[in-house]
Design an enzyme around this catalytic site. Structure first.
Site, PDB file in Angstrom:
ATOM      1  N   HIS A   8      -7.860 -19.824   6.929  1.00 43.32           N
ATOM      2  CA  HIS A   8      -8.945 -19.244   7.544  1.00 43.32           C
ATOM      3  C   HIS A   8      -8.448 -18.659   8.892  1.00 43.32           C
ATOM      4  O   HIS A   8      -7.543 -19.323   9.641  1.00 43.32           O
ATOM      5  CB  HIS A   8      -9.995 -20.295   7.781  1.00 43.32           C
ATOM      6  CG  HIS A   8     -10.775 -20.490   6.479  1.00 43.32           C
ATOM      7  ND1 HIS A   8     -11.170 -21.916   6.128  1.00 43.32           N
ATOM      8  CD2 HIS A   8     -10.824 -19.758   5.165  1.00 43.32           C
ATOM      9  CE1 HIS A   8     -11.875 -21.929   4.754  1.00 43.32           C
ATOM     10  NE2 HIS A   8     -11.547 -20.347   4.248  1.00 43.32           N
ATOM     11  N   LYS A  12      -4.887 -19.877  10.888  1.00 43.61           N
ATOM     12  CA  LYS A  12      -3.559 -19.094  10.684  1.00 43.61           C
ATOM     13  C   LYS A  12      -2.443 -19.762  11.534  1.00 43.61           C
ATOM     14  O   LYS A  12      -1.258 -19.630  11.304  1.00 43.61           O
ATOM     15  CB  LYS A  12      -4.152 -17.786  10.873  1.00 43.61           C
ATOM     16  CG  LYS A  12      -4.690 -17.006   9.531  1.00 43.61           C
ATOM     17  CD  LYS A  12      -5.171 -15.714   9.721  1.00 43.61           C
ATOM     18  CE  LYS A  12      -5.860 -15.244   8.674  1.00 43.61           C
ATOM     19  NZ  LYS A  12      -6.175 -15.436   7.531  1.00 43.61           N
ATOM     20  N   THR A  34      -2.508 -14.894   0.924  1.00 45.81           N
ATOM     21  CA  THR A  34      -3.453 -14.167   1.027  1.00 45.81           C
ATOM     22  C   THR A  34      -2.947 -13.429   2.248  1.00 45.81           C
ATOM     23  O   THR A  34      -2.189 -13.649   3.070  1.00 45.81           O
ATOM     24  CB  THR A  34      -4.746 -14.649   1.380  1.00 45.81           C
ATOM     25  OG1 THR A  34      -4.539 -15.973   2.381  1.00 45.81           O
ATOM     26  CG2 THR A  34      -5.217 -15.405  -0.167  1.00 45.81           C
ATOM     27  N   GLY A  35      -3.469 -11.939   2.218  1.00 52.69           N
ATOM     28  CA  GLY A  35      -3.233 -10.858   3.236  1.00 52.69           C
ATOM     29  C   GLY A  35      -2.419 -11.222   4.626  1.00 52.69           C
ATOM     30  O   GLY A  35      -1.462 -11.197   4.831  1.00 52.69           O
ATOM     31  N   THR A  37      -2.412 -13.678   6.364  1.00 57.18           N
ATOM     32  CA  THR A  37      -1.900 -15.195   6.606  1.00 57.18           C
ATOM     33  C   THR A  37      -0.450 -14.797   6.056  1.00 57.18           C
ATOM     34  O   THR A  37       0.608 -15.173   6.714  1.00 57.18           O
ATOM     35  CB  THR A  37      -2.336 -16.019   5.641  1.00 57.18           C
ATOM     36  OG1 THR A  37      -3.852 -16.167   6.103  1.00 57.18           O
ATOM     37  CG2 THR A  37      -1.643 -17.391   5.846  1.00 57.18           C
ATOM     38  N   GLY A  55      -8.318 -13.199   1.601  1.00 52.03           N
ATOM     39  CA  GLY A  55      -9.387 -14.034   0.894  1.00 52.03           C
ATOM     40  C   GLY A  55     -10.714 -13.348   0.659  1.00 52.03           C
ATOM     41  O   GLY A  55     -11.259 -13.288  -0.542  1.00 52.03           O
ATOM     42  N   ASP A  60      -8.271 -15.314  -2.628  1.00 47.24           N
ATOM     43  CA  ASP A  60      -8.653 -16.467  -3.276  1.00 47.24           C
ATOM     44  C   ASP A  60      -8.663 -16.386  -4.667  1.00 47.24           C
ATOM     45  O   ASP A  60      -8.308 -17.406  -5.304  1.00 47.24           O
ATOM     46  CB  ASP A  60      -9.846 -17.177  -2.627  1.00 47.24           C
ATOM     47  CG  ASP A  60      -9.748 -17.136  -0.893  1.00 47.24           C
ATOM     48  OD1 ASP A  60      -8.585 -17.331  -0.318  1.00 47.24           O
ATOM     49  OD2 ASP A  60     -10.861 -17.317  -0.419  1.00 47.24           O
ATOM     50  N   ASP A  80     -11.042 -23.774   7.727  1.00 48.12           N
ATOM     51  CA  ASP A  80     -11.814 -24.435   8.912  1.00 48.12           C
ATOM     52  C   ASP A  80     -12.985 -25.093   8.597  1.00 48.12           C
ATOM     53  O   ASP A  80     -13.959 -24.083   8.177  1.00 48.12           O
ATOM     54  CB  ASP A  80     -11.985 -22.990   9.753  1.00 48.12           C
ATOM     55  CG  ASP A  80     -12.527 -23.114  10.901  1.00 48.12           C
ATOM     56  OD1 ASP A  80     -13.147 -24.351  11.046  1.00 48.12           O
ATOM     57  OD2 ASP A  80     -12.807 -22.226  11.480  1.00 48.12           O
ATOM     58  N   HIS A  87     -17.237 -15.832   1.805  1.00 49.73           N
ATOM     59  CA  HIS A  87     -16.605 -15.926   0.751  1.00 49.73           C
ATOM     60  C   HIS A  87     -16.686 -17.508  -0.001  1.00 49.73           C
ATOM     61  O   HIS A  87     -15.782 -17.935  -0.833  1.00 49.73           O
ATOM     62  CB  HIS A  87     -15.456 -15.130   0.391  1.00 49.73           C
ATOM     63  CG  HIS A  87     -14.348 -16.153   1.210  1.00 49.73           C
ATOM     64  ND1 HIS A  87     -14.396 -15.754   2.481  1.00 49.73           N
ATOM     65  CD2 HIS A  87     -13.140 -16.374   0.806  1.00 49.73           C
ATOM     66  CE1 HIS A  87     -13.188 -16.301   2.831  1.00 49.73           C
ATOM     67  NE2 HIS A  87     -12.370 -16.693   1.914  1.00 49.73           N
ATOM     68  N   ASP A  90     -15.906 -18.682  -3.533  1.00 48.82           N
ATOM     69  CA  ASP A  90     -14.718 -18.080  -4.011  1.00 48.82           C
ATOM     70  C   ASP A  90     -13.687 -19.441  -3.617  1.00 48.82           C
ATOM     71  O   ASP A  90     -12.777 -19.816  -4.262  1.00 48.82           O
ATOM     72  CB  ASP A  90     -13.987 -16.816  -3.562  1.00 48.82           C
ATOM     73  CG  ASP A  90     -15.064 -15.668  -3.755  1.00 48.82           C
ATOM     74  OD1 ASP A  90     -15.429 -15.669  -4.707  1.00 48.82           O
ATOM     75  OD2 ASP A  90     -14.642 -14.728  -3.264  1.00 48.82           O
ATOM     76  N   ARG A  96     -11.851 -26.153  -7.014  1.00 47.19           N
ATOM     77  CA  ARG A  96     -12.301 -26.867  -8.321  1.00 47.19           C
ATOM     78  C   ARG A  96     -11.234 -26.422  -9.235  1.00 47.19           C
ATOM     79  O   ARG A  96     -10.689 -27.296  -9.891  1.00 47.19           O
ATOM     80  CB  ARG A  96     -13.416 -26.014  -8.852  1.00 47.19           C
ATOM     81  CG  ARG A  96     -14.031 -26.871 -10.159  1.00 47.19           C
ATOM     82  CD  ARG A  96     -15.366 -26.040 -10.636  1.00 47.19           C
ATOM     83  NE  ARG A  96     -14.931 -24.684 -11.293  1.00 47.19           N
ATOM     84  CZ  ARG A  96     -14.322 -24.430 -12.434  1.00 47.19           C
ATOM     85  NH1 ARG A  96     -13.987 -25.140 -13.068  1.00 47.19           N
ATOM     86  NH2 ARG A  96     -14.086 -23.157 -12.560  1.00 47.19           N
TER      87      ARG A  96
END
Length: 139
Positions: A8, A12, A34-35, A37, A55, A60, A80, A87, A90, A96
């Protein structure tokens, strides 16, 4: 091993510092992020990373899809917990899926330290068995 790196916005910098500290371990594996990050880690470390969407724009979910296909071996997701995320469903789904498929998941620096040392020692050999079983089933 295939490893996902997610963070998050407020985490980062922590993940970039973590990836820098353990660059020698991460460079032995196939990395996904993800982008933003992924971009920040690449710029700081020179590591090769397959960058997915941000994300909130589906990154995600892309990582979740890899987990659901048993194509991800570990996830480092520096979350965070004090900032609401647009989101959140997501994120919950990704967490999960890690539980459903027994994918090691570190959501904070403390757990990440333990996970990275396990990777370094070779404690993830059991994931090779999972991949071999999947390969046999697809034949």
């Amino acid at each position: 091993m295939k490893i996902a790196l997610i963070a998050h916005d407020n985490k980062k910098t922590d993940l970039v510092q973590f990836a820098t500290a353990y660059k020698n371990v991460f460079q032995k594996h196939e990395l996904f992020a993800t982008g933003t990050t992924g971009l920040r880690i690449m710029e700081a470390t020179g590591l090769r990373i397959t960058r997915l969407q941000s994300g909130p724009l589906g990154g995600d979910q892309e990582i979740g899809a890899l987990i659901a296909k048993n194509e991800m071996d570990a996830v480092f997701f520096f979350r965070d917990p004090l900032t609401a995320q647009p989101h959140e469903p997501d994120i919950t789904a990704l967490l999960r899926l890690c539980d459903v498929y027994n994918i090691p998941l570190a959501t904070n620096m403390g757990t990440a330290e333990i996970l990275i040392h396990g990777l370094e020692r070779g404690d993830f050999g059991w994931r090779t068995l999972v991949h071999e079983q999947k390969s046999k089933e697809s034949k």
